[in-house]
Motif scaffolding. Structure first.
Motif, PDB file in Angstrom:
ATOM      1  N   ASP A 101       0.831  -1.196   0.000  1.00  0.00           N
ATOM      2  CA  ASP A 101       0.000   0.000   0.000  1.00  0.00           C
ATOM      3  C   ASP A 101       0.868   1.249   0.000  1.00  0.00           C
ATOM      4  O   ASP A 101       1.941   1.288   0.607  1.00  0.00           O
ATOM      5  CB  ASP A 101      -0.897   0.031   1.234  1.00  0.00           C
ATOM      6  N   ALA A 102       0.383   2.287  -0.668  1.00  0.00           N
ATOM      7  CA  ALA A 102       1.128   3.541  -0.727  1.00  0.00           C
ATOM      8  C   ALA A 102       1.080   4.260   0.618  1.00  0.00           C
ATOM      9  O   ALA A 102       0.041   4.307   1.286  1.00  0.00           O
ATOM     10  CB  ALA A 102       0.557   4.438  -1.814  1.00  0.00           C
ATOM     11  N   ALA A 118      -0.424  16.899  -3.911  1.00  0.00           N
ATOM     12  CA  ALA A 118      -0.284  15.551  -3.358  1.00  0.00           C
ATOM     13  C   ALA A 118      -1.239  14.580  -4.028  1.00  0.00           C
ATOM     14  O   ALA A 118      -0.863  13.446  -4.364  1.00  0.00           O
ATOM     15  CB  ALA A 118      -0.525  15.581  -1.850  1.00  0.00           C
ATOM     16  N   GLN A 119      -2.469  15.024  -4.235  1.00  0.00           N
ATOM     17  CA  GLN A 119      -3.464  14.162  -4.865  1.00  0.00           C
ATOM     18  C   GLN A 119      -3.067  13.824  -6.302  1.00  0.00           C
ATOM     19  O   GLN A 119      -3.149  12.670  -6.738  1.00  0.00           O
ATOM     20  CB  GLN A 119      -4.829  14.859  -4.824  1.00  0.00           C
ATOM     21  N   ARG A 154      -4.722   5.309  -6.373  1.00  0.00           N
ATOM     22  CA  ARG A 154      -5.994   5.994  -6.157  1.00  0.00           C
ATOM     23  C   ARG A 154      -6.116   6.480  -4.725  1.00  0.00           C
ATOM     24  O   ARG A 154      -6.708   7.527  -4.459  1.00  0.00           O
ATOM     25  CB  ARG A 154      -7.153   5.049  -6.491  1.00  0.00           C
ATOM     26  N   ARG A 155      -5.551   5.711  -3.778  1.00  0.00           N
ATOM     27  CA  ARG A 155      -5.601   6.041  -2.360  1.00  0.00           C
ATOM     28  C   ARG A 155      -4.235   5.779  -1.736  1.00  0.00           C
ATOM     29  O   ARG A 155      -3.438   4.999  -2.266  1.00  0.00           O
ATOM     30  CB  ARG A 155      -6.660   5.193  -1.628  1.00  0.00           C
ATOM     31  N   ALA A 156      -4.012   6.415  -0.596  1.00  0.00           N
ATOM     32  CA  ALA A 156      -2.747   6.198   0.116  1.00  0.00           C
ATOM     33  C   ALA A 156      -2.950   6.488   1.593  1.00  0.00           C
ATOM     34  O   ALA A 156      -3.818   7.263   1.989  1.00  0.00           O
ATOM     35  CB  ALA A 156      -1.656   7.108  -0.440  1.00  0.00           C
ATOM     36  N   HIS A 157      -2.126   5.844   2.419  1.00  0.00           N
ATOM     37  CA  HIS A 157      -1.963   6.297   3.787  1.00  0.00           C
ATOM     38  C   HIS A 157      -1.097   7.554   3.732  1.00  0.00           C
ATOM     39  O   HIS A 157      -0.254   7.712   2.842  1.00  0.00           O
ATOM     40  CB  HIS A 157      -1.254   5.234   4.631  1.00  0.00           C
ATOM     41  N   ARG A 196     -11.367  10.951  -0.485  1.00  0.00           N
ATOM     42  CA  ARG A 196     -11.276   9.628  -1.093  1.00  0.00           C
ATOM     43  C   ARG A 196      -9.836   9.220  -1.379  1.00  0.00           C
ATOM     44  O   ARG A 196      -9.570   8.042  -1.636  1.00  0.00           O
ATOM     45  CB  ARG A 196     -12.095   9.582  -2.378  1.00  0.00           C
ATOM     46  N   THR A 197      -8.920  10.181  -1.316  1.00  0.00           N
ATOM     47  CA  THR A 197      -7.512   9.897  -1.569  1.00  0.00           C
ATOM     48  C   THR A 197      -6.827   9.317  -0.342  1.00  0.00           C
ATOM     49  O   THR A 197      -5.848   8.575  -0.456  1.00  0.00           O
ATOM     50  CB  THR A 197      -6.791  11.184  -2.010  1.00  0.00           C
ATOM     51  N   VAL A 198      -7.330   9.651   0.862  1.00  0.00           N
ATOM     52  CA  VAL A 198      -6.644   9.307   2.113  1.00  0.00           C
ATOM     53  C   VAL A 198      -7.277   8.070   2.734  1.00  0.00           C
ATOM     54  O   VAL A 198      -8.464   8.077   3.086  1.00  0.00           O
ATOM     55  CB  VAL A 198      -6.692  10.479   3.098  1.00  0.00           C
TER      56      VAL A 198
END
Length: 263
Positions: free
Chosen positions: A21-22, A76-77, A86-89, A109-111
């Motif tokens: 995961d990112a 950042a997005q 699409r998403r990241a921690h 929705r990104t976080v």
């Protein structure tokens, strides 16, 4: 190896390491992605770790005008999208925690999960929450002659005895420039929305001996973020990623990736 990613109008310098995961790392006001050099190898076995330079920092190139927190959140997005995520921690330290809050509020929705370290809550300004702000500003204005005293705000004295080279960390500060003025203006921006609107699962970390952002200021955020977790780090000052990277990594892994916390 440094990569350069075009994210809208900004050419972002970043390092990407690991797999899984990112996990996006956001640095402080006067720092760059290099502040995470000791932290990234500890996180890379668990995540795809992305450390990048914000506008007017490090090697990132952007239009020569002051940016806002909203601009930094958008950068950042777009960086994550350009890298295929699409998403990241997200982990944000100090002013990077403000950018992380903005990302979580403007692009929820990104976080995936959010970790906020040694930071202060939106929308309130630093000067309102931290009574020693004028003294800190004077030390910054006095660089390089004030470098050793300024270091004691960012690191506890006991730690500086073991790492004396860090007493001169701020001695190499670049002279005032148009770029530094833009960055200063960016750091002073805020959003109308506050931390109570954050929906991402959140961990709030504070250093017990932080003089830049008192731990009570940071930890108070948790009471306004639904189901937020908190950790007070004993004996730690403001720059946890440099002073205690192993401790910081353990807490991040435990929160974001519990099944790998003992790996």
């Amino acid at each position: 190896m440094t990569r350069f990613v075009q994210a809208g109008e900004t050419r972002i310098a970043c390092d990407v390491e690991g797999k899984g995961d990112a996990l996006l790392l956001m640095h402080g006001a006067e720092a760059s992605r290099q502040m995470f050099s000791a932290l990234v190898p500890l996180l890379a076995p668990h995540f795809t770790v992305i450390a990048y330079d914000q506008r007017d920092c490090g090697e990132t190139e952007a239009p020569e005008r002051p940016a806002t927190l909203a601009d930094l959140a958008g950068d950042a997005q777009q960086l994550l999208q350009a890298l295929g995520f699409r998403r990241a921690h997200v982990f944000g330290s100090s002013f990077g925690g403000r950018v992380a809050q903005a990302l979580a509020l403007l692009h929820p929705r990104t976080v995936d999960h959010l970790v906020l370290g040694s930071t202060w809550p939106l929308p309130r300004p630093y000067e309102e929450l931290c009574p020693d702000a004028p003294q800190l500003a004077n030390l910054r204005a006095g660089l390089p002659s004030t470098a050793e005293e300024l270091a004691t705000w960012f690191f506890p004295e006991d730690f500086l005895r073991t790492r004396p080279e860090l007493r001169r960390l701020f001695a190499g500060a670049l002279p005032a420039s148009a770029r530094s003025a833009r960055r200063g203006a960016t750091v002073r921006t805020t959003l109308e929305r506050g931390v109570a609107d954050i929906v991402a699962p959140t961990l709030v970390l504070a250093g017990e001996l932080d003089r830049v952002v008192p731990p009570g200021v940071t930890l108070s955020m948790a009471g306004r973020i639904r189901n937020a977790d908190t950790v007070l780090l004993p004996g730690v000052g403001h720059v946890t990623a440099l002073q205690a990277p192993q401790v910081l990594a353990q807490h991040i892994v435990r929160f974001l990736h519990p099944e790998g916390a003992k790996a």
